[in-house]
Scaffold this motif. Structure first.
Motif, mmCIF file in Angstrom:
data_model
loop_
_atom_site.group_PDB
_atom_site.id
_atom_site.type_symbol
_atom_site.label_atom_id
_atom_site.label_comp_id
_atom_site.label_asym_id
_atom_site.label_seq_id
_atom_site.Cartn_x
_atom_site.Cartn_y
_atom_site.Cartn_z
ATOM 1 N N TYR A 1 -35.259 -53.051 -88.224
ATOM 2 C CA TYR A 1 -34.710 -51.984 -88.948
ATOM 3 C C TYR A 1 -34.355 -50.864 -87.730
ATOM 4 O O TYR A 1 -33.247 -50.354 -88.013
ATOM 5 N N GLU A 2 -35.106 -50.642 -87.150
ATOM 6 C CA GLU A 2 -35.059 -49.563 -85.923
ATOM 7 C C GLU A 2 -33.450 -49.989 -85.288
ATOM 8 O O GLU A 2 -32.759 -49.106 -85.029
ATOM 9 N N THR A 3 -33.438 -51.278 -85.004
ATOM 10 C CA THR A 3 -32.330 -51.863 -84.189
ATOM 11 C C THR A 3 -31.091 -51.725 -84.958
ATOM 12 O O THR A 3 -30.192 -51.110 -84.553
ATOM 13 N N ILE A 4 -31.240 -52.053 -86.208
ATOM 14 C CA ILE A 4 -30.050 -52.001 -87.212
ATOM 15 C C ILE A 4 -29.636 -50.492 -87.236
ATOM 16 O O ILE A 4 -28.234 -50.059 -87.146
ATOM 17 N N LYS A 5 -30.630 -49.547 -87.533
ATOM 18 C CA LYS A 5 -30.137 -48.209 -87.736
ATOM 19 C C LYS A 5 -29.340 -47.728 -86.219
ATOM 20 O O LYS A 5 -28.394 -46.887 -86.449
ATOM 21 N N ARG A 6 -29.987 -48.002 -85.333
ATOM 22 C CA ARG A 6 -29.293 -47.417 -84.092
ATOM 23 C C ARG A 6 -27.686 -48.140 -83.810
ATOM 24 O O ARG A 6 -27.026 -47.254 -83.415
ATOM 25 N N SER A 7 -27.698 -49.390 -84.183
ATOM 26 C CA SER A 7 -26.508 -50.120 -83.965
ATOM 27 C C SER A 7 -25.472 -49.411 -85.030
ATOM 28 O O SER A 7 -24.308 -49.289 -84.440
#
Length: 139
Positions: A129-135
């Motif tokens: 989820y953190e990766t998706i938010k950043r992307s």
């Protein structure tokens, strides 16, 4: 299906029917099982493209999975050596014998599978989820 599972649980000591449960109980339930059972049928078009929760749960809870050969995640399961794929439409004696043999093989490797799944989760899904938010923010 509930009646059939209850019937089986009464005649088999290794099957226990637990009935309905809440999401908060899932970790406790997973601690009591040997396999994640994830049946999908190729007769339902959506199952061929599904990203089933049970697939991710087997990785998170480090529990080997028995699933249908029609789901797209089978390549990942195969590369991890974390489960068994079955033909969801074949209940012949030879397929059941094969399944029994594969279950025994997987059970003998349970610790290895647990370790592989723990690493795989950390490397691929733990910060999903953190990766998706950043992307999405950066896009």
């Amino acid at each position: 299906m509930q009646n059939k599972i209850q019937e089986l649980s009464h005649s088999n000591t290794n099957i226990e029917f637990l009935g309905p449960y809440s999401a908060l109980q899932i970790p406790e339930l997973y601690s009591k099982i040997d396999f994640t059972w994830a049946y999908y049928t190729p007769k339902i078009e959506l199952h061929k493209y599904a990203a089933p929760n049970k697939f991710y749960e087997h990785i998170f809870f480090k529990t080997p999975i028995i699933t249908s050969s029609c789901i797209p995640q089978n390549k990942e399961i195969e590369s991890l050596g974390s489960g068994i794929k079955v033909n969801a439409e074949d209940f012949s004696a030879s397929e059941m014998e094969k399944l029994d043999r594969l279950i025994s093989e997987i059970q003998s490797k349970k610790n290895e599978i647990h370790n592989r799944l723990e690493i795989h989760w950390k490397e691929n899904y733990e910060i999903y989820y953190e990766t998706i938010k950043r992307s999405e923010v950066c896009a």
